[in-house]
Scaffold this motif. Sequence first.
Motif, PDB file in Angstrom:
ATOM      1  N   VAL A 149       0.007  -2.671 -12.700  1.00  0.00           N
ATOM      2  CA  VAL A 149      -0.369  -1.268 -12.860  1.00  0.00           C
ATOM      3  C   VAL A 149       0.075  -0.517 -11.613  1.00  0.00           C
ATOM      4  O   VAL A 149      -0.388  -0.810 -10.514  1.00  0.00           O
ATOM      5  N   ALA A 150       0.982   0.427 -11.800  1.00  0.00           N
ATOM      6  CA  ALA A 150       1.459   1.229 -10.677  1.00  0.00           C
ATOM      7  C   ALA A 150       0.576   2.464 -10.534  1.00  0.00           C
ATOM      8  O   ALA A 150       0.258   3.124 -11.522  1.00  0.00           O
ATOM      9  N   ILE A 151       0.158   2.739  -9.301  1.00  0.00           N
ATOM     10  CA  ILE A 151      -0.622   3.937  -9.009  1.00  0.00           C
ATOM     11  C   ILE A 151       0.313   4.937  -8.347  1.00  0.00           C
ATOM     12  O   ILE A 151       0.860   4.670  -7.272  1.00  0.00           O
ATOM     13  N   THR A 152       0.478   6.095  -8.991  1.00  0.00           N
ATOM     14  CA  THR A 152       1.413   7.092  -8.481  1.00  0.00           C
ATOM     15  C   THR A 152       0.722   8.339  -7.955  1.00  0.00           C
ATOM     16  O   THR A 152       1.356   9.145  -7.289  1.00  0.00           O
TER      17      THR A 152
ATOM     18  N   TYR B 163       0.805  -1.220   0.000  1.00  0.00           N
ATOM     19  CA  TYR B 163       0.000   0.000   0.000  1.00  0.00           C
ATOM     20  C   TYR B 163       0.835   1.266   0.000  1.00  0.00           C
ATOM     21  O   TYR B 163       0.290   2.357   0.129  1.00  0.00           O
ATOM     22  N   SER B 164       2.147   1.171  -0.163  1.00  0.00           N
ATOM     23  CA  SER B 164       2.982   2.360  -0.324  1.00  0.00           C
ATOM     24  C   SER B 164       4.338   1.913  -0.872  1.00  0.00           C
ATOM     25  O   SER B 164       4.658   0.729  -0.866  1.00  0.00           O
ATOM     26  N   ALA B 165       5.119   2.909  -1.293  1.00  0.00           N
ATOM     27  CA  ALA B 165       6.440   2.605  -1.850  1.00  0.00           C
ATOM     28  C   ALA B 165       7.531   2.633  -0.791  1.00  0.00           C
ATOM     29  O   ALA B 165       8.643   3.024  -1.053  1.00  0.00           O
ATOM     30  N   SER B 166       7.196   2.204   0.409  1.00  0.00           N
ATOM     31  CA  SER B 166       8.253   2.128   1.414  1.00  0.00           C
ATOM     32  C   SER B 166       9.030   0.830   1.191  1.00  0.00           C
ATOM     33  O   SER B 166       8.463  -0.159   0.733  1.00  0.00           O
TER      34      SER B 166
ATOM     35  N   ILE C 110      12.688   4.390  -4.418  1.00  0.00           N
ATOM     36  CA  ILE C 110      11.859   3.177  -4.386  1.00  0.00           C
ATOM     37  C   ILE C 110      10.735   3.302  -5.410  1.00  0.00           C
ATOM     38  O   ILE C 110      10.442   2.349  -6.145  1.00  0.00           O
ATOM     39  N   ILE C 111      10.099   4.473  -5.475  1.00  0.00           N
ATOM     40  CA  ILE C 111       9.041   4.697  -6.476  1.00  0.00           C
ATOM     41  C   ILE C 111       9.597   4.432  -7.875  1.00  0.00           C
ATOM     42  O   ILE C 111       8.983   3.713  -8.666  1.00  0.00           O
ATOM     43  N   ALA C 112      10.773   4.976  -8.179  1.00  0.00           N
ATOM     44  CA  ALA C 112      11.382   4.780  -9.497  1.00  0.00           C
ATOM     45  C   ALA C 112      11.673   3.302  -9.762  1.00  0.00           C
ATOM     46  O   ALA C 112      11.437   2.795 -10.869  1.00  0.00           O
ATOM     47  N   LYS C 113      12.176   2.597  -8.753  1.00  0.00           N
ATOM     48  CA  LYS C 113      12.484   1.171  -8.930  1.00  0.00           C
ATOM     49  C   LYS C 113      11.217   0.346  -9.147  1.00  0.00           C
ATOM     50  O   LYS C 113      11.205  -0.568  -9.974  1.00  0.00           O
TER      51      LYS C 113
ATOM     52  N   PRO D  57       0.290   0.194  -5.484  1.00  0.00           N
ATOM     53  CA  PRO D  57       0.190   1.580  -5.003  1.00  0.00           C
ATOM     54  C   PRO D  57       1.539   2.121  -4.536  1.00  0.00           C
ATOM     55  O   PRO D  57       2.149   1.569  -3.629  1.00  0.00           O
ATOM     56  N   ILE D  58       1.979   3.196  -5.178  1.00  0.00           N
ATOM     57  CA  ILE D  58       3.253   3.823  -4.800  1.00  0.00           C
ATOM     58  C   ILE D  58       3.072   5.343  -4.746  1.00  0.00           C
ATOM     59  O   ILE D  58       3.944   6.100  -5.163  1.00  0.00           O
ATOM     60  N   GLN D  59       1.947   5.764  -4.173  1.00  0.00           N
ATOM     61  CA  GLN D  59       1.664   7.197  -4.104  1.00  0.00           C
ATOM     62  C   GLN D  59       2.628   7.943  -3.189  1.00  0.00           C
ATOM     63  O   GLN D  59       2.788   9.137  -3.315  1.00  0.00           O
ATOM     64  N   TYR D  60       3.228   7.257  -2.241  1.00  0.00           N
ATOM     65  CA  TYR D  60       4.188   7.911  -1.363  1.00  0.00           C
ATOM     66  C   TYR D  60       5.280   6.928  -0.986  1.00  0.00           C
ATOM     67  O   TYR D  60       5.114   5.720  -1.088  1.00  0.00           O
ATOM     68  N   GLY D  61       6.396   7.505  -0.593  1.00  0.00           N
ATOM     69  CA  GLY D  61       7.572   6.726  -0.245  1.00  0.00           C
ATOM     70  C   GLY D  61       8.799   7.390  -0.842  1.00  0.00           C
ATOM     71  O   GLY D  61       8.687   8.392  -1.555  1.00  0.00           O
ATOM     72  N   PRO D  62       9.972   6.845  -0.579  1.00  0.00           N
ATOM     73  CA  PRO D  62      11.199   7.423  -1.123  1.00  0.00           C
ATOM     74  C   PRO D  62      11.193   7.415  -2.661  1.00  0.00           C
ATOM     75  O   PRO D  62      10.767   6.432  -3.283  1.00  0.00           O
TER      76      PRO D  62
END
Length: 182
Positions: free
Chosen positions: A62-65, A3-6, A41-44, A33-38
């Motif tokens: 499907v990535a959600i940004t 649920y996040s890009a942590s 990590i989002i890029a990876k 889901p990668i709406q938040y996080g470093p």
Amino acid sequence: LGYSASPGQQQLNLVDFFTTHSRDFSHIQFVVPIQYGPADIIAKVLAACASANAHLGKEHFVAITEFFDTKNSALLRKSTDVLINNSISDAFSGTIQEVVYAGNLVLAAEHLPYRSMPGFGTAIKHYDTLDTAASALSLSGLRSWRRQAQNAEISNRDQLHRISSWQAVFKDWQSFINGTAK
């Protein structure tokens, strides 16, 4: 997937696992889901999803940004059949509660402390390895699990409301803020 890009969500491991085993999961589209996080990590995760989709020849991940407003967030919870929580730790997050409240399923790593939470055993199941998680995601496994969760949906919602709603916790908050908590 998560649920996040942590880093603790281990989304890269999940994308890799489900790409490697993609023939077993052709009936599933994975939302990441990668709406938040470093930012790294989002890029990876974005790169991993794009690479997996190119390898598979279809949009399987499907990535959600973008952040969702309340309505779209609720629609995501309602449309998510199974949230896979492979996090290294969690304390029964709001996301997990929202998915269960929406009547959907949570497949959680064995070490997460959900055994005493509303929905455990019906909407929430544990797995010890990703290989054992895979069996819960088979088409027949999902159908059976879905029926079990539907039978407990009203009870799960009532229990979540009793422990997590603003009405349920307001007096404790008020007492704490006013300095009268014991």
